[in-house]
Design an enzyme around this catalytic site. Sequence first.
Site, PDB file in Angstrom:
ATOM      1  N   ASP A  25      -0.093  -6.030  -4.017  1.00 23.64           N
ATOM      2  CA  ASP A  25      -1.487  -5.655  -3.795  1.00 23.64           C
ATOM      3  C   ASP A  25      -1.923  -4.742  -4.936  1.00 23.64           C
ATOM      4  O   ASP A  25      -1.174  -4.572  -5.917  1.00 23.64           O
ATOM      5  CB  ASP A  25      -1.655  -4.986  -2.409  1.00 23.64           C
ATOM      6  CG  ASP A  25      -3.007  -5.349  -1.785  1.00 23.64           C
ATOM      7  OD1 ASP A  25      -4.036  -5.045  -2.420  1.00 23.64           O
ATOM      8  OD2 ASP A  25      -3.033  -5.944  -0.700  1.00 23.64           O
TER       9      ASP A  25
ATOM     10  N   TRP B 258      -1.425  -3.427   8.169  1.00 21.40           N
ATOM     11  CA  TRP B 258      -1.756  -2.932   6.824  1.00 21.40           C
ATOM     12  C   TRP B 258      -1.421  -1.447   6.785  1.00 21.40           C
ATOM     13  O   TRP B 258      -1.535  -0.757   7.812  1.00 21.40           O
ATOM     14  CB  TRP B 258      -3.245  -3.165   6.535  1.00 21.40           C
ATOM     15  CG  TRP B 258      -3.632  -4.610   6.635  1.00 21.40           C
ATOM     16  CD1 TRP B 258      -4.304  -5.208   7.666  1.00 21.40           C
ATOM     17  CD2 TRP B 258      -3.360  -5.645   5.689  1.00 21.40           C
ATOM     18  NE1 TRP B 258      -4.462  -6.545   7.410  1.00 21.40           N
ATOM     19  CE2 TRP B 258      -3.891  -6.848   6.206  1.00 21.40           C
ATOM     20  CE3 TRP B 258      -2.714  -5.668   4.454  1.00 21.40           C
ATOM     21  CZ2 TRP B 258      -3.792  -8.059   5.529  1.00 21.40           C
ATOM     22  CZ3 TRP B 258      -2.625  -6.881   3.775  1.00 21.40           C
ATOM     23  CH2 TRP B 258      -3.167  -8.049   4.322  1.00 21.40           C
ATOM     24  N   THR B 259      -1.066  -0.950   5.604  1.00 22.23           N
ATOM     25  CA  THR B 259      -0.509   0.409   5.601  1.00 22.23           C
ATOM     26  C   THR B 259      -1.266   1.398   4.704  1.00 22.23           C
ATOM     27  O   THR B 259      -0.688   2.393   4.273  1.00 22.23           O
ATOM     28  CB  THR B 259       0.978   0.370   5.176  1.00 22.23           C
ATOM     29  OG1 THR B 259       1.079  -0.221   3.873  1.00 22.23           O
ATOM     30  CG2 THR B 259       1.820  -0.410   6.173  1.00 22.23           C
ATOM     31  N   GLU B 260      -2.558   1.131   4.462  1.00 23.13           N
ATOM     32  CA  GLU B 260      -3.290   2.114   3.651  1.00 23.13           C
ATOM     33  C   GLU B 260      -3.125   3.526   4.216  1.00 23.13           C
ATOM     34  O   GLU B 260      -2.879   4.480   3.478  1.00 23.13           O
ATOM     35  CB  GLU B 260      -4.792   1.787   3.603  1.00 23.13           C
ATOM     36  CG  GLU B 260      -5.158   0.636   2.704  1.00 23.13           C
ATOM     37  CD  GLU B 260      -5.279  -0.671   3.472  1.00 23.13           C
ATOM     38  OE1 GLU B 260      -4.509  -0.864   4.443  1.00 23.13           O
ATOM     39  OE2 GLU B 260      -6.131  -1.501   3.101  1.00 23.13           O
TER      40      GLU B 260
ATOM     41  N   TYR C 255      -5.219  -6.672  14.616  1.00 25.91           N
ATOM     42  CA  TYR C 255      -5.088  -5.790  13.453  1.00 25.91           C
ATOM     43  C   TYR C 255      -4.546  -4.436  13.911  1.00 25.91           C
ATOM     44  O   TYR C 255      -5.281  -3.581  14.400  1.00 25.91           O
ATOM     45  CB  TYR C 255      -6.432  -5.680  12.714  1.00 25.91           C
ATOM     46  CG  TYR C 255      -6.468  -6.651  11.539  1.00 25.91           C
ATOM     47  CD1 TYR C 255      -5.992  -7.953  11.699  1.00 25.91           C
ATOM     48  CD2 TYR C 255      -6.923  -6.268  10.286  1.00 25.91           C
ATOM     49  CE1 TYR C 255      -5.974  -8.847  10.630  1.00 25.91           C
ATOM     50  CE2 TYR C 255      -6.911  -7.164   9.209  1.00 25.91           C
ATOM     51  CZ  TYR C 255      -6.430  -8.443   9.394  1.00 25.91           C
ATOM     52  OH  TYR C 255      -6.404  -9.318   8.341  1.00 25.91           O
TER      53      TYR C 255
ATOM     54  N   ARG D  12       0.849  -1.207   0.000  1.00 21.73           N
ATOM     55  CA  ARG D  12       0.000   0.000   0.000  1.00 21.73           C
ATOM     56  C   ARG D  12       0.878   1.248   0.000  1.00 21.73           C
ATOM     57  O   ARG D  12       0.628   2.219  -0.697  1.00 21.73           O
ATOM     58  CB  ARG D  12      -0.915  -0.002   1.212  1.00 21.73           C
ATOM     59  CG  ARG D  12      -2.244  -0.693   1.021  1.00 21.73           C
ATOM     60  CD  ARG D  12      -2.134  -2.042   0.316  1.00 21.73           C
ATOM     61  NE  ARG D  12      -3.415  -2.615   0.058  1.00 21.73           N
ATOM     62  CZ  ARG D  12      -4.119  -3.318   0.963  1.00 21.73           C
ATOM     63  NH1 ARG D  12      -3.621  -3.578   2.163  1.00 21.73           N
ATOM     64  NH2 ARG D  12      -5.300  -3.801   0.649  1.00 21.73           N
TER      65      ARG D  12
ATOM     66  N   TRP E 211      -8.127 -14.620   9.870  1.00 19.09           N
ATOM     67  CA  TRP E 211      -8.123 -13.166  10.116  1.00 19.09           C
ATOM     68  C   TRP E 211      -9.525 -12.624  10.405  1.00 19.09           C
ATOM     69  O   TRP E 211      -9.659 -11.657  11.131  1.00 19.09           O
ATOM     70  CB  TRP E 211      -7.487 -12.432   8.930  1.00 19.09           C
ATOM     71  CG  TRP E 211      -8.316 -12.360   7.658  1.00 19.09           C
ATOM     72  CD1 TRP E 211      -8.448 -13.314   6.712  1.00 19.09           C
ATOM     73  CD2 TRP E 211      -9.101 -11.249   7.213  1.00 19.09           C
ATOM     74  NE1 TRP E 211      -9.266 -12.885   5.697  1.00 19.09           N
ATOM     75  CE2 TRP E 211      -9.671 -11.612   5.978  1.00 19.09           C
ATOM     76  CE3 TRP E 211      -9.374  -9.986   7.730  1.00 19.09           C
ATOM     77  CZ2 TRP E 211     -10.512 -10.763   5.262  1.00 19.09           C
ATOM     78  CZ3 TRP E 211     -10.195  -9.125   7.012  1.00 19.09           C
ATOM     79  CH2 TRP E 211     -10.766  -9.523   5.790  1.00 19.09           C
TER      80      TRP E 211
ATOM     81  N   HIS F 137      -6.860  -8.477  -4.996  1.00 14.97           N
ATOM     82  CA  HIS F 137      -5.746  -7.580  -4.621  1.00 14.97           C
ATOM     83  C   HIS F 137      -4.635  -7.592  -5.677  1.00 14.97           C
ATOM     84  O   HIS F 137      -3.463  -7.478  -5.345  1.00 14.97           O
ATOM     85  CB  HIS F 137      -5.174  -7.989  -3.256  1.00 14.97           C
ATOM     86  CG  HIS F 137      -6.114  -7.697  -2.110  1.00 14.97           C
ATOM     87  ND1 HIS F 137      -6.214  -6.455  -1.525  1.00 14.97           N
ATOM     88  CD2 HIS F 137      -6.998  -8.482  -1.455  1.00 14.97           C
ATOM     89  CE1 HIS F 137      -7.113  -6.487  -0.546  1.00 14.97           C
ATOM     90  NE2 HIS F 137      -7.619  -7.705  -0.490  1.00 14.97           N
TER      91      HIS F 137
ATOM     92  N   ASP G   1      -3.444  -2.053  12.232  1.00 13.23           N
ATOM     93  CA  ASP G   1      -3.767  -0.861  11.433  1.00 13.23           C
ATOM     94  C   ASP G   1      -4.998  -0.149  11.989  1.00 13.23           C
ATOM     95  O   ASP G   1      -5.256   1.004  11.644  1.00 13.23           O
ATOM     96  CB  ASP G   1      -3.999  -1.227   9.962  1.00 13.23           C
ATOM     97  CG  ASP G   1      -5.129  -2.230   9.781  1.00 13.23           C
ATOM     98  OD1 ASP G   1      -5.221  -3.185  10.587  1.00 13.23           O
ATOM     99  OD2 ASP G   1      -5.928  -2.064   8.830  1.00 13.23           O
TER     100      ASP G   1
ATOM    101  N   ASP H 229      -7.651 -13.567  -0.043  1.00 15.23           N
ATOM    102  CA  ASP H 229      -8.669 -12.787   0.685  1.00 15.23           C
ATOM    103  C   ASP H 229      -9.405 -11.827  -0.239  1.00 15.23           C
ATOM    104  O   ASP H 229      -8.863 -11.351  -1.228  1.00 15.23           O
ATOM    105  CB  ASP H 229      -8.013 -11.986   1.818  1.00 15.23           C
ATOM    106  CG  ASP H 229      -6.932 -11.036   1.290  1.00 15.23           C
ATOM    107  OD1 ASP H 229      -6.166 -11.439   0.397  1.00 15.23           O
ATOM    108  OD2 ASP H 229      -6.882  -9.879   1.747  1.00 15.23           O
ATOM    109  N   GLU H 230     -10.642 -11.571   0.140  1.00 17.48           N
ATOM    110  CA  GLU H 230     -11.433 -10.457  -0.395  1.00 17.48           C
ATOM    111  C   GLU H 230     -11.455 -10.409  -1.925  1.00 17.48           C
ATOM    112  O   GLU H 230     -11.483  -9.322  -2.508  1.00 17.48           O
ATOM    113  CB  GLU H 230     -10.881  -9.126   0.146  1.00 17.48           C
ATOM    114  CG  GLU H 230     -10.986  -9.014   1.644  1.00 17.48           C
ATOM    115  CD  GLU H 230     -10.401  -7.720   2.199  1.00 17.48           C
ATOM    116  OE1 GLU H 230     -11.002  -7.188   3.147  1.00 17.48           O
ATOM    117  OE2 GLU H 230      -9.366  -7.249   1.714  1.00 17.48           O
TER     118      GLU H 230
HETATM  119  C1  ACM Z   1      -7.176  -9.089   5.096  1.00 16.56           C
HETATM  120  O1  ACM Z   1      -7.164  -8.313   6.072  1.00 16.56           O
HETATM  121  N1  ACM Z   1      -7.819  -8.732   3.983  1.00 16.56           N
HETATM  122  C2  ACM Z   1      -6.533 -10.366   5.133  1.00 16.56           C
END
Ligand code: ACM
Length: 649
Positions: free
Chosen positions: A217, A506-508, A460, A188, A435, A291, A462, A368-369
């Site tokens: 990503d 996570w670094t958004e 998490y 990110r 997660w 991603h 972040d 994921d996602e």
């Molecule tokens: C995740 O936080 N999408 C693994």
Amino acid sequence: MKKIFLIVSAFLFVANSYAQSIINEPEIAEGDSPVLQTQIAIIPEPVSLMKKAGTFTLPENVSIQASKSEGLQQSINFLSERIETATGKFVSSVTTANHPTIKLIINNQTDSQLGTEGYRLNVNPTQIVITANKPAGIFWGVQSLIQLFPVEIESKEVVEKISWKLPCVDVIDYPKLGWRGLMFDVARHFFTKDEVKVFIDNMVRYKFNLLHFHLTDDEGWRIEIKGLPKLTEVGAWSVKKTGTFGDFIPPTADEPRTYGGFYTQEDIKELVQYAQDRFVNIMPEIDVPGHSLAAIASYPELSCTPEAINYKVRSGEKIMDWSRGAPPLALVDNTLCPANEKVYTFLDTVITQVAKLFPFEYIHMGGDEAPHNFWEKNDQVKALMQREGLKTIPQVQAYFEKRVEKIVVSKGKKFMGWDEILEGGVSPTASVMSWRGLKYGIQASKDKHNVVMSPTDFAYLDYMQADQITEPRVYASLRLNKTYQFNPIPAGADPKYIIGGQANLWTEQIFNFRQVQYMLWPRAFAISESIWSPIEKKNWTNFVDRTEEHFKRLDFAETKYSPAIYDPIITVKRSADKQLMIELATEVNGLDVYYSFDNSSPDRFYPKYTGALTPPKDAGMLRLITYKGKQPVGRLISLPIADLQKRAK
Ligand code: ACM
């Protein structure tokens, strides 16, 4: 209280293992010697710690003697560097000596209590001894030893006028879990090789041994792959934006794509070696099939969607619709096409090289996602479903995951994915990173999958750790006390299959490395204790005391951390007559909050909070500050009343 402690400890100090106490107590049984600050504040809490009489004073010339076994040089280097830097004393490594200052000994006969990472640490009045079965145990013992030094040991320059005394102790220690991870998202926002090294330096102090490296990503592809040059020529670069990530105005065609970066294969080798020298493994993650916009922007033919030829690496603009929950609806198709053989050829090339670069046994392949809305209407995917007898779209993803696992296994590695890989029929040999809560990990462990627990609810990092007014805005919060409740081996799980626990960063919303540190510490203390220490040794009050001692260490190390435990927790409500009511609480005991509504900055001579506040009619701002006795400890927090009114809606 203190007197009682002294009398009791005079009788019991040798025999009792005790929770670490942060008490400035007079030195025991040494006649007229001056008062010594003997705070013992080891994080994570050791399995057993016995305080003994007396202290050890570091001599002018420090000698370190290691048993002849291989693998102790890293511990010697680490100790020498820390001691020389902060104390200015001369440290030598010796092979024979009458009475070396510090002895590092690998056991000739295995000490069955210690396993591969455990250690015994004995600090005596004239000598320090660390023993272990393996070099990793010595290294973790060295981390505990450093934490017994005065906090100034973390200084980056010589600290004068310090008596370098350590309390005498016997420690026996070993981890609960062999996989103690921190995930670092360098996709990110890109972080340099030197910043990753500092990340590793920081994590080993708290006995983390696994860096999960999130390398790809939508916002960037960060690893050089030979034969696929566009991944780093195109995929590593976006438009520099500042503000709240996710809401950025979509970039125009003429904005320069110069923000980002990547690691060459030489960089990766250097990082892997750097980590190994500190007993840390690096697990690479290549996040597919979702991603994957950076890969698709580089090679549009990897997508099922013809419009992909116009796709660009994401610069923080909106590309998903989350209004329906997970999985999201994609506004652009950021998925690799599961029905395209080129995708599997591409992944074979990537995984072949990744497997060679990273010696760690696992490769994490994401999963994921992945949004499915583009797949649902795609003719290639429909044909695949017919050909393979796949009834649902989750089965399509499961088909993809199984093919990817085959590639990973063919390179001699084990396959791991986020818990979505459990959907649609998972391969029995897949390993799962849980997660979306603990429940997927619990079930997967019962189904005999290896599991690493990293649930959003506890791990998490972040998420915001303080009131939203002081933090970059993230959609969820996670305070230190909740993080400390993380139990990676929860009731119902089969502990045999829980191989690890980890926290994810996570670094958004993290644009620089100081903010990386701010988000990690102190919550990663809580994670480290949750995955290393026996659950019965965990104690929140004692942990907070130790955390405060470690804040002093981080100050000397110039490592940023969050002081959020000192900030008030702000809750807003409406009274029966619709008045705004502001309630304040603190995460730790013994704090007082002072406030003003007159725009001035409060101190401890201002009104003290004792119950719900209702702002005066004309007030525009509530300002708060927290004190511990006469010391301000929290940040000055300024809350526009209009903002609080909105929150109360
Ligand atoms: C995740 O936080 N999408 C693994």
